[in-house]
Scaffold this motif. Structure first.
Motif, short mmCIF file in Angstrom:
data_model
loop_
_atom_site.label_atom_id
_atom_site.label_comp_id
_atom_site.label_asym_id
_atom_site.label_seq_id
_atom_site.Cartn_x
_atom_site.Cartn_y
_atom_site.Cartn_z
N HIS A 111 57.00 37.91 54.61
CA HIS A 111 56.46 39.23 54.38
C HIS A 111 56.95 39.81 53.07
N HIS A 112 56.02 40.27 52.23
CA HIS A 112 56.39 40.94 51.00
C HIS A 112 55.87 42.38 51.07
N GLY A 113 56.70 43.29 51.54
CA GLY A 113 56.34 44.70 51.60
C GLY A 113 56.87 45.42 50.39
N LEU A 114 56.08 46.32 49.84
CA LEU A 114 56.50 47.02 48.64
C LEU A 114 56.09 48.49 48.76
N ALA A 115 57.03 49.40 48.60
CA ALA A 115 56.71 50.83 48.65
C ALA A 115 55.87 51.17 47.43
N LEU A 116 54.65 51.63 47.66
CA LEU A 116 53.74 51.86 46.53
C LEU A 116 53.74 53.31 46.08
N ASN A 117 54.16 54.22 46.96
CA ASN A 117 54.28 55.64 46.64
C ASN A 117 53.02 56.20 45.96
N ALA A 118 51.87 55.72 46.43
CA ALA A 118 50.57 56.18 45.92
C ALA A 118 50.43 56.01 44.40
N ASP A 119 51.20 55.10 43.82
CA ASP A 119 51.12 54.82 42.40
C ASP A 119 49.98 53.82 42.16
N PRO A 120 48.91 54.22 41.45
CA PRO A 120 47.76 53.33 41.28
C PRO A 120 48.10 52.02 40.57
N LYS A 121 49.03 52.06 39.61
CA LYS A 121 49.40 50.83 38.88
C LYS A 121 50.06 49.84 39.82
N LEU A 122 51.02 50.35 40.62
CA LEU A 122 51.72 49.49 41.59
C LEU A 122 50.73 48.93 42.60
N THR A 123 49.86 49.80 43.10
CA THR A 123 48.87 49.40 44.09
C THR A 123 47.96 48.32 43.53
N ASP A 124 47.50 48.51 42.31
CA ASP A 124 46.59 47.54 41.71
C ASP A 124 47.27 46.19 41.50
N ALA A 125 48.57 46.22 41.30
CA ALA A 125 49.29 44.97 41.11
C ALA A 125 49.60 44.28 42.44
N HIS A 126 49.87 45.07 43.48
CA HIS A 126 50.36 44.48 44.73
C HIS A 126 49.26 44.30 45.78
N LEU A 127 48.39 45.31 45.96
CA LEU A 127 47.34 45.24 46.99
C LEU A 127 45.97 45.60 46.41
N PRO A 128 45.53 44.91 45.36
CA PRO A 128 44.28 45.34 44.71
C PRO A 128 43.05 45.14 45.58
N THR A 161 51.64 32.20 56.60
CA THR A 161 50.98 32.78 55.41
C THR A 161 51.85 33.88 54.82
N LEU A 162 51.91 33.93 53.49
CA LEU A 162 52.58 35.05 52.82
C LEU A 162 51.73 36.31 52.99
N VAL A 163 52.32 37.34 53.60
CA VAL A 163 51.60 38.58 53.86
C VAL A 163 52.13 39.69 52.97
N ARG A 164 51.22 40.31 52.20
CA ARG A 164 51.61 41.43 51.34
C ARG A 164 51.18 42.74 51.98
N THR A 165 52.10 43.68 52.08
CA THR A 165 51.77 45.00 52.61
C THR A 165 52.43 46.05 51.73
N ASP A 166 52.12 47.32 52.03
CA ASP A 166 52.87 48.40 51.39
C ASP A 166 54.20 48.57 52.14
N GLY A 167 54.88 49.68 51.94
CA GLY A 167 56.20 49.83 52.52
C GLY A 167 56.21 50.31 53.97
N TRP A 168 55.05 50.40 54.59
CA TRP A 168 54.96 50.94 55.96
C TRP A 168 55.80 50.10 56.94
N GLN A 169 56.61 50.79 57.75
CA GLN A 169 57.56 50.11 58.64
C GLN A 169 56.89 49.32 59.76
N GLY A 170 55.59 49.59 59.99
CA GLY A 170 54.87 48.86 61.03
C GLY A 170 54.84 47.36 60.80
#
Ligand SMILES: [Zn+2]
Length: 351
Positions: free
Chosen positions: A248-265, A228-237
């Protein structure tokens, strides 16, 4: 009435199950869809029925009493069937969930302990022992959050935070599916609001002792189908997931609400609703019971389109569940399914 034949409001529910004999008929129909068969002698045929003992059917051949509640969470109960049915309806369908106190009031029960016991027996039906992994063709959002808890001895105002790991399927609406919506949405077509093109599928939530890589990755391994394609934030865990077989698609979100809403809504919305529910209904949580609350939240969420399945499950009619005894609950020996074994000494959340 729901098209699947399940009541969608409390007045409707009370019309369908006005008294103990209506509840008994429902139980009988589930167990013997065609005709009553005595569990002792195996003879078919109309049994004796008793006006004051709705839960018992007596065989006309061997005179054995067949209990309609045997093997369900209602087995051995002194409470009327209608109380159990109403309780199950509230537990299974009311999105905010119930505290034992609210529950006692709503059901008009004189004893708090009775409400507590019923509530917890119904909640025991809120986790399926053989839980499937989620994902597969649907991508999964995975994230972790801190939930405030209370630990005995920490005192007022000091909060013991507990990690909760969450995974949710992101499903895509099929082509051609009607996306018209009534509420106000971001997405519009020809001036009309549209449902989002994706919606939340199944959810998994688990208490965790930390958010180190082995913990995060074990959570994914146990709950998400390999591949399964797994989306996470940039956490190294989550760094080792791709190597382990989960693209794995990890993306550093840096607490940006726009990025968060697009990647991990979805997982963010889940966490936010979960915390509101824990705070509002349970006034915070203790670690000992947190997994049970997570199970309850997940159960209701995953069956929000299937109220009848939810209702049957909590009563133990869909699968046989082993409910905790009152003593086990109070002494803390009962281990909530799906949880972790470790937990420090915790105060009772309901007292
Ligand atoms: Zn018989």
């Amino acid at each position: 009435m729901d098209p699947r034949g399940f009541p969608t409001s409390l007045p409707e529910f009370q019309r369908v199950f006005p008294d103990d004999s209506a509840c008994a008929k429902y139980l009988e129909k589930l167990r013997w869809p065609e005709e009553f068969m005595c569990g002792k002698c195996g003879v078919f045929g109309e049994p004796y029925r008793f006006a004051n003992r709705a839960g018992v059917l007596r065989c006309r051949a061997c005179k054995a009493d067949n209990s309609l509640t045997a093997g369900t969470v209602m087995q051995g109960t002194h409470q009327p069937l209608s109380i159990w049915f109403w309780a199950a309806y509230l537990v299974a369908t009311q999105t905010p969930g119930q505290s034992a106190m609210q529950f006692q009031r709503q059901l008009g029960l004189s004893r708090y302990e009775t409400a507590y016991q019923i509530l917890h027996k119904l909640r025991a039906g809120m986790v399926r022992p053989e839980r499937d992994t989620i994902g597969g063709e649907h991508p999964v959002e995975v994230n972790e959050t801190l939930v405030g808890g209370r630990t005995r001895g920490e005192g007022r105002g000091v909060h013991h935070k507990i990690y909760v790991l969450g995974a949710i399927e992101v499903r895509t609406r099929k082509d051609g599916e009607d996306r018209s919506a009534n509420g106000s949405r971001d997405d519009h077509r020809d001036g009309k609001p549209l449902k989002r093109p994706t919606y939340a599928g199944r959810l998994r939530l688990q208490v965790a002792s930390d958010r180190k890589a082995p913990t995060c990755q074990e959570f994914v391994r146990e709950n998400v189908t390999r591949g399964t394609l797994v989306r996470t934030d940039g956490w190294q865990g989550y760094d080792g997931l791709t190597a382990g077989g989960w693209p794995h698609h990890g993306l550093a979100l840096n607490a940006d609400p726009k990025l968060t809403d697009a990647h991990l809504p979805m997982i963010h919305l889940i966490f936010s609703n979960l915390k509101t529910w824990l705070q509002g209904t349970h006034h915070g949580t203790s670690q000992q019971h947190l997994q049970a609350y997570l199970n309850e939240y997940t159960f209701r969420f995953n069956r929000r389109f299937y109220p009848m399945t939810a209702f049957n499950s909590v009563l133990g009619l869909a699968v046989r569940t082993v409910p905790p005894t009152y003593e086990a609950l109070y002494s803390g020996r009962w281990e909530h399914p799906g949880g972790q074994a470790k937990s420090p000494q915790i105060e009772m959340p309901f007292a």
